[in-house]
Motif scaffolding. Structure first.
Motif, PDB file in Angstrom:
ATOM      1  N   LEU A 144       0.825  -1.206   0.000  1.00 13.55           N
ATOM      2  CA  LEU A 144       0.000   0.000   0.000  1.00 13.55           C
ATOM      3  C   LEU A 144       0.859   1.256   0.000  1.00 13.55           C
ATOM      4  O   LEU A 144       0.512   2.264  -0.624  1.00 13.55           O
ATOM      5  N   GLY A 145       1.991   1.215   0.697  1.00 17.33           N
ATOM      6  CA  GLY A 145       2.852   2.387   0.787  1.00 17.33           C
ATOM      7  C   GLY A 145       3.401   2.844  -0.538  1.00 17.33           C
ATOM      8  O   GLY A 145       3.817   4.009  -0.666  1.00 17.33           O
ATOM      9  N   HIS A 146       3.415   1.964  -1.525  1.00  9.60           N
ATOM     10  CA  HIS A 146       3.947   2.339  -2.834  1.00  9.60           C
ATOM     11  C   HIS A 146       2.853   2.436  -3.893  1.00  9.60           C
ATOM     12  O   HIS A 146       3.129   2.341  -5.093  1.00  9.60           O
ATOM     13  N   LEU A 147       1.634   2.663  -3.400  1.00 12.00           N
ATOM     14  CA  LEU A 147       0.543   3.013  -4.299  1.00 12.00           C
ATOM     15  C   LEU A 147       0.809   4.409  -4.856  1.00 12.00           C
ATOM     16  O   LEU A 147       0.998   5.361  -4.088  1.00 12.00           O
ATOM     17  N   PRO A 148       0.871   4.586  -6.186  1.00  8.10           N
ATOM     18  CA  PRO A 148       1.178   5.903  -6.752  1.00  8.10           C
ATOM     19  C   PRO A 148      -0.031   6.834  -6.674  1.00  8.10           C
ATOM     20  O   PRO A 148      -1.065   6.569  -7.281  1.00  8.10           O
ATOM     21  N   LEU A 149       0.098   7.925  -5.914  1.00 10.13           N
ATOM     22  CA  LEU A 149      -1.015   8.863  -5.743  1.00 10.13           C
ATOM     23  C   LEU A 149      -0.783  10.194  -6.452  1.00 10.13           C
ATOM     24  O   LEU A 149      -1.740  10.854  -6.852  1.00 10.13           O
ATOM     25  N   ASP A 150       0.466  10.622  -6.576  1.00 10.32           N
ATOM     26  CA  ASP A 150       0.756  11.941  -7.145  1.00 10.32           C
ATOM     27  C   ASP A 150       2.024  11.877  -7.985  1.00 10.32           C
ATOM     28  O   ASP A 150       3.131  11.895  -7.438  1.00 10.32           O
ATOM     29  N   PRO A 151       1.900  11.783  -9.320  1.00  6.12           N
ATOM     30  CA  PRO A 151       3.084  11.673 -10.184  1.00  6.12           C
ATOM     31  C   PRO A 151       4.057  12.840 -10.034  1.00  6.12           C
ATOM     32  O   PRO A 151       5.252  12.692 -10.315  1.00  6.12           O
ATOM     33  N   ALA A 152       3.569  13.986  -9.568  1.00  9.02           N
ATOM     34  CA  ALA A 152       4.433  15.155  -9.379  1.00  9.02           C
ATOM     35  C   ALA A 152       4.820  15.338  -7.916  1.00  9.02           C
ATOM     36  O   ALA A 152       5.375  16.369  -7.542  1.00  9.02           O
ATOM     37  N   GLY A 153       4.516  14.350  -7.105  1.00  8.32           N
ATOM     38  CA  GLY A 153       4.756  14.462  -5.678  1.00  8.32           C
ATOM     39  C   GLY A 153       6.198  14.249  -5.278  1.00  8.32           C
ATOM     40  O   GLY A 153       7.089  14.080  -6.128  1.00  8.32           O
ATOM     41  N   PRO A 154       6.490  14.240  -3.990  1.00  9.41           N
ATOM     42  CA  PRO A 154       7.861  14.093  -3.493  1.00  9.41           C
ATOM     43  C   PRO A 154       8.427  12.706  -3.802  1.00  9.41           C
ATOM     44  O   PRO A 154       7.684  11.747  -4.020  1.00  9.41           O
ATOM     45  N   MET A 155       9.748  12.631  -3.802  1.00  9.41           N
ATOM     46  CA  MET A 155      10.433  11.384  -4.076  1.00  9.41           C
ATOM     47  C   MET A 155      10.240  10.405  -2.918  1.00  9.41           C
ATOM     48  O   MET A 155      10.342  10.766  -1.753  1.00  9.41           O
ATOM     49  N   CYS A 156       9.957   9.162  -3.265  1.00  9.17           N
ATOM     50  CA  CYS A 156       9.780   8.109  -2.265  1.00  9.17           C
ATOM     51  C   CYS A 156      11.106   7.367  -2.071  1.00  9.17           C
ATOM     52  O   CYS A 156      12.011   7.445  -2.912  1.00  9.17           O
TER      53      CYS A 156
END
Length: 393
Positions: free
Chosen positions: A242-254
């Protein structure tokens, strides 16, 4: 009958025997009739599955009078002295461990700090801790059944390998092999949140629930799934990321190297980044919690906003999971669960806003800020479950 059909029948038998044992462990002493009712089985199926469990002394049956009165009936209970089991959780800062009996009662517990979390350091510490724990248990050499290990990330349980863990910075690490060689014990390896799912199923908030998720919050966002009464790991052990579900392509680096994952928006680093971006010096999540619970002021307002933002992201991710799986329950756990009062309201609002139809109202939310040794106890339970299911088939 074809080999594939035979193997499927064997697999069903293994799973059913393991579920029978787990039910007797958590609900016993229990009669055969009560056991069948709890599992939704016909009594003849229970009768057919019980003989190997009784013959190998995993379960025992004794005459007991209901409430101390009336006609005695045969009641099933676990033989706790059949074996000892070791369970470990390997984290980035320490290895936690327990020794349990076959009823998963903790007989000894210990922790070992890690100077670093490289595979060599962590596995050496795990082997050393196993030796320390067994030294505290009576007659351990002759009674120990095996070693269960929980590790974060993508764990291929069948191969005993951690395929990838961004939290530990591990890539294709053989966990079972070195530990088997160092300890001389059979080793079962699984994702650490999966071990917590088993513990919650046997002893915690999931005891009477057939389909639930454990979502852990903290440095990472983890997830384990129990679906229709069985631990669900996916084709290669990757289910529940779940933690690596992509929610925001422009979001912060994981930490996994991709942008906008739920973990990058809702984990500890997201909260601390929010504070730093506002010019507030804060090095640890504990400090952030203190700020959010402190007196009113600019820092307090920003800290509370940081936790609310993380909660909103978490709720959106959980809504997606509920829409896909129609869960009965989600258990919020992990180190970060202690801050549920700060992120919980926003999380719940986002879950309700984004869930389809009745997916949110169908799902109860429970909070269980568990100790490290419950994770390790769950790892021990995996060994017990696998041994009971397979060794006597």
């Amino acid at each position: 009958m074809s080999p594939s059909k035979i193997r499927f029948s064997e697999l069903v038998s293994e799973q059913t025997r393991a579920e029978i044992f787990a039910t007797v462990l958590t609900a016993g002493p229990i009669s055969r009739t009560q056991l069948a009712q709890r599992l939704g089985l016909v009594p003849s199926s229970v009768t057919r599955m019980l003989p190997p469990l009784l013959e190998h002394d995993y379960l025992r049956e004794s005459d007991t009078a209901p409430n101390g009165r009336g006609r005695p009936q045969k009641m099933l209970h676990v033989n706790p002295d059949k074996h000892l089991v070791v369970g470990l959780k390997i984290g980035p800062a320490q290895v936690s461990g327990v020794v349990t009996d076959m009823a998963a009662n903790v007989l000894a517990r210990a922790e070992q700090p890690l100077d670093d979390c490289t595979p060599q350091t962590a596995l050496s510490a795990a082997a050393s801790l196993t030796g320390r724990l067994l030294a505290e248990a009576p007659d351990a050499t002759d009674r120990v059944l095996g070693l269960g290990v929980g590790v974060s990330g993508h764990v291929d349980s069948a191969a005993g390998i951690c395929r990838y863990s961004s939290l530990l910075d591990w890539n294709k690490v053989d966990v079972a092999g070195p530990l088997m060689e160092a300890t001389g014990l059979p080793v079962v390896v699984n994702n650490d949140v999966n071990t917590l799912v088993v513990a919650e199923r046997w002893f915690g908030e999931g005891r009477d629930t057939d389909s639930f998720a454990v979502v852990t919050v903290g440095p990472g966002i983890g997830c384990g799934l129990l679906l229709d009464g069985s631990l669900f790991s996916g084709a290669t052990g990757l289910a529940g990321e779940l933690g690596h579900l992509p929610l925001d392509p422009a979001g912060p680096m994981c930490s996994c190297g991709r942008r906008g994952c739920l973990e990058a928006l809702a984990g500890d680093r997201a909260v601390l980044r929010h504070l730093r971006d506002a010019g507030i010096a804060c090095d640890t999540i504990a400090e952030a919690i203190d700020l959010a619970r402190g007196a009113s002021g600019a820092a307090n307002t920003v800290a509370r906003s940081a936790f609310a933002e993380a909660g909103t992201a978490l709720g959106r991710g959980m809504a997606g999971m509920c829409n896909l799986l129609n869960l009965q329950k989600i258990i919020i756990a992990g180190e970060g669960a202690v801050a549920y009062d700060l992120f919980g309201p926003a999380m719940t609002a986002a879950l309700e806003a984004q869930a389809f139809s009745t997916a949110a109202s169908d799902c109860d939310i429970h909070v269980d800020p568990v100790r490290h040794d419950l994770w390790a106890r769950g790892a021990a339970c995996l060994v017990i479950r696998d041994a009971v299911g397979a060794a006597i088939s």
